[in-house]
Design a protein around this motif. Structure first.
Motif, PDB file in Angstrom:
ATOM      1  N   MET A 530       0.814  -1.211   0.000  1.00  0.00           N
ATOM      2  CA  MET A 530       0.000   0.000   0.000  1.00  0.00           C
ATOM      3  C   MET A 530       0.848   1.261   0.000  1.00  0.00           C
ATOM      4  N   GLY A 531       1.763   1.373  -0.872  1.00  0.00           N
ATOM      5  CA  GLY A 531       2.453   2.642  -1.057  1.00  0.00           C
ATOM      6  C   GLY A 531       3.506   2.928  -0.023  1.00  0.00           C
ATOM      7  N   SER A 532       3.598   4.212   0.398  1.00  0.00           N
ATOM      8  CA  SER A 532       4.725   4.721   1.179  1.00  0.00           C
ATOM      9  C   SER A 532       4.524   4.526   2.672  1.00  0.00           C
ATOM     10  N   GLY A 533       5.563   4.987   3.439  1.00  0.00           N
ATOM     11  CA  GLY A 533       5.568   4.821   4.879  1.00  0.00           C
ATOM     12  C   GLY A 533       4.427   5.506   5.584  1.00  0.00           C
ATOM     13  N   ASP A 534       3.962   6.670   5.067  1.00  0.00           N
ATOM     14  CA  ASP A 534       2.870   7.343   5.760  1.00  0.00           C
ATOM     15  C   ASP A 534       1.580   6.538   5.667  1.00  0.00           C
TER      16      ASP A 534
END
Length: 650
Positions: A530-534
């Motif tokens: 699901m994408g980036s760290g945030d």
């Protein structure tokens, strides 16, 4: 209501060194500061004082200068003080703790007043009771044939997010990355969500005990069978006694059990072998010849059974075909016979004579009579054939038993002769045989007077089947599915408020894979994709807040505490060590996390406490109004006071 944390206290290695870090129950508590000031150690100290089997405090000033750790736990009207020493030299962990019940609001007691006498396991039980966990409950472990007793240690899976977990794409729960922990988490989730019914848990416990009883009972039966004398052992010992000239040869025809035992008692009254010529008989050959005869009888019995079964099958096939034919001919009963006309018949409709059909009708009628006669004969023969098969099978079983006894005799005699071959003296040979006979008779006597092991196998199996039937109606799976569906709605709502990727899709907490999954038209997307760290941070926070809302609103026994260690790390560069200013977009994303925490805290109205350790120090009221401690290097503030750090300790 379960407990929250009022304070963390550390005692130095020097007298009078005490430092307490207080927290506010029922709200957000932020500890901010520079790196290496002891912020992350707060989580590990709390973990250690909650009866950890390990020493999670990392190497550094905390380990170097702290001798005892303590936490103060509170819930309405109650307060519990828990202290634990740091491990002594060369020990991995301290195995005793100090657990004190205090009046609400009492400060931590002086170190000299603490008594470390409570074993860790006992302290864990006390803490589990304080948390509200039912210690009579047992839940099945996933992947192992054991049961788990849920404890406060298991509840912490949902309360802690360490620095390497809070935004981890691969693990969702605390210590999930350790060996065996995933299966343990899967096993206890239904209980902490409230899906485990206490009655069903008791039934599972009874089923486990019943299965253990069956296993133990079968072991006792097996031991009794091993202890019981073999069927052919007595006859083999009689043969040995004859060969050792302890019993007369003409007694070998004795076949009854009582007679063989009576003969075996005779050698024990003699001082040695009887005078007379050595026997020239070969008992092994006799036994093998007898075995050959028994096999021949068995083969003939099998052949007779096979022939009888073939005949029975043929009779069955004929009966089926004959019944079908008789059904076809049964319509002849519609023709009414005229006794004045030998082959005449009347039509069943108009009652007129049916002259042309008289020959055919008569022939068919005779055929029907023949069929009925054959069926009657076969009906008489079938029971007789079945009886003969039963008798032959009984004889075959008897022959098999005699073959088994014969093999036991051969084994016993062969082993005995092999042992006696090394004894050239007849007297010593006779003594060895007497010893074997004495042991056999003693064993037989013990079985006769000792308590018999009653075979309760069928009774236990029936009980197990009844319990399994009751458990097959368990609704735990349905309840868990229903509860997760409601929790998933909250996760999705929070994900949308945080504007996370895939938040428009259906989101679900997958308790098998222990992750969050988005169901999209392109397929399922797990958290790690699901994408980036945030996004990873956002889904961790959304999931844990949703779970704690469920725990609190349903009164489930999970501590009302959520500890997050440095959630802002996803917005700082990897080499960050001190104060830095966040970019405006990152600052907004981080503030959204804290606003989501505030929404949950307002909803739960004091039933949840959130403790956050942070590098960041934001000016926004959502953050700054809830900073309880600032540990900056320039101010000399830290978990371990600067006055404790001396050259002697260094």
């Amino acid at each position: 209501m379960t407990f929250q944390i009022r304070a963390v206290t550390i005692y130095g290695k020097q007298p009078s060194q005490v430092h307490t870090v207080p927290f506010k129950p029922g709200g957000l508590n932020i500890v901010t500061g520079d790196s290496r000031r002891g912020k992350s150690a707060l989580l590990t100290i709390i973990d250690y004082c909650l009866a950890s089997s390990e020493y999670p405090v990392k190497s550094g000033k905390v380990r170097d200068y702290v001798g005892t750790y303590a936490i103060t736990l509170v819930k309405p009207g109650q307060q519990l003080f828990v202290a634990r020493r740091a491990p002594e030299a060369k020990k991995s962990v301290s195995t005793v703790m100090c657990v004190l019940s205090q009046a609400p609001g009492s400060p931590p007691p002086p170190l000299d007043d603490l008594r470390f006498v409570t074993p860790r396991e006992v302290a864990k039980d006390i803490l589990s009771d304080f948390c509200g966990i039912d210690r009579n409950i047992r839940v099945p472990a996933v992947g192992r044939a054991t049961l788990i007793a849920p404890s406060v240690r298991h509840a912490l899976f949902f309360c802690f997010q360490a620095q390497n977990e809070v935004a981890n794409e691969d693990v969702l729960f605390h210590s999930q990355g350790k060996e065996w922990r995933p299966n343990t988490i899967r096993g206890v989730i239904p209980y902490f969500l409230g899906a485990t019914d206490r009655e069903q848990a008791l039934l599972r416990s009874r089923l486990r005990l019943a299965r253990k009883d069956l296993s133990d009972h079968e072991a006792k039966l097996a031991a009794a069978r091993v202890l019981a004398p073999a069927a052919g052992q007595a006859q083999a010992l009689l043969t040995e006694a004859i060969e050792a000239r302890l019993v007369r040869p003409d007694t070998s025809r004795e076949t009854t059990a009582e007679g063989v035992l009576r003969l075996l008692r005779q050698p024990l009254l003699q001082r040695g072998p009887q005078a007379g010529p050595d026997s020239t008989d070969d008992p092994i050959s006799d036994l093998r010849n007898r075995r050959t005869g028994l096999r021949s009888h068995a083969n003939r019995a099998r052949a007779r059974i096979a022939d009888l079964k073939t005949t029975l099958a043929e009779n069955g096939d004929f009966t089926d075909q004959a019944n079908e034919q008789r059904a076809r001919l049964a319509t002849l009963g519609l023709l009414k016979r005229d006794p004045t006309y030998p082959y005449g018949a009347h039509c069943p409709v108009c009652a007129g004579p049916v002259t042309p059909a008289h020959v055919t009708a008569a022939a068919l009628a005779m055929e029907l009579e023949h069929l009925q006669s054959d069926l009657h004969a076969i009906g008489r023969d079938t029971p007789a054939i079945e009886r003969m098969i039963s008798e032959e099978e009984g004889q075959l079983q008897e022959i098999r038993s005699r073959l088994a006894r014969n093999q036991e005799e051969i084994n016993e005699v062969t082993a005995a002769f092999r042992a006696l071959d090394h004894e050239p003296d007849d007297a010593r040979r006779a003594a060895i045989v007497q010893g074997r006979i004495s042991l056999y008779l003693d064993t037989a006597a013990q079985l006769a007077i000792g308590p018999r092991v009653e075979d309760r196998t069928e009774e236990l199996r029936i009980r197990i089947a009844e319990l399994e039937t009751l458990l097959s109606e368990d609704t735990q799976g349905d309840r868990l599915t229903s509860f997760l569906s409601l929790i998933n709605q909250e996760i999705r709502s929070k994900a949308q408020e945080l504007e996370l990727e895939h938040s428009s899709s259906m989101l679900r907490l997958d308790v098998n894979r222990l992750t969050v999954v988005a169901d999209t038209p392109d397929g399922a997307i797990p958290l790690k994709d699901m994408g980036s760290g945030d996004n990873h941070l956002g889904y961790h926070v959304a999931t844990l807040l949703s779970l704690h809302e469920w725990f609190a609103e349903n009164g489930n026994p999970v501590p009302g505490v959520l500890i997050l260690d440095q959630p802002s790390q996803v917005y700082f560069p990897p080499d960050h060590v001190g104060e830095e200013v966040l970019e405006s977009d990152d600052r907004i994303l981080l503030l959204n996390i804290f606003k989501a925490i505030h929404r949950t805290l307002r909803r739960l109205d004091g039933r949840l406490q959130v403790i956050v350790m942070e590098h960041a120090d934001l000016e926004d009221p959502a953050f700054s109004d809830h900073v309880e401690h600032r540990w900056r290097r320039r101010d000399g503030q830290a978990l371990v006071p600067a006055a404790w750090i001396t050259s002697e300790a260094d």
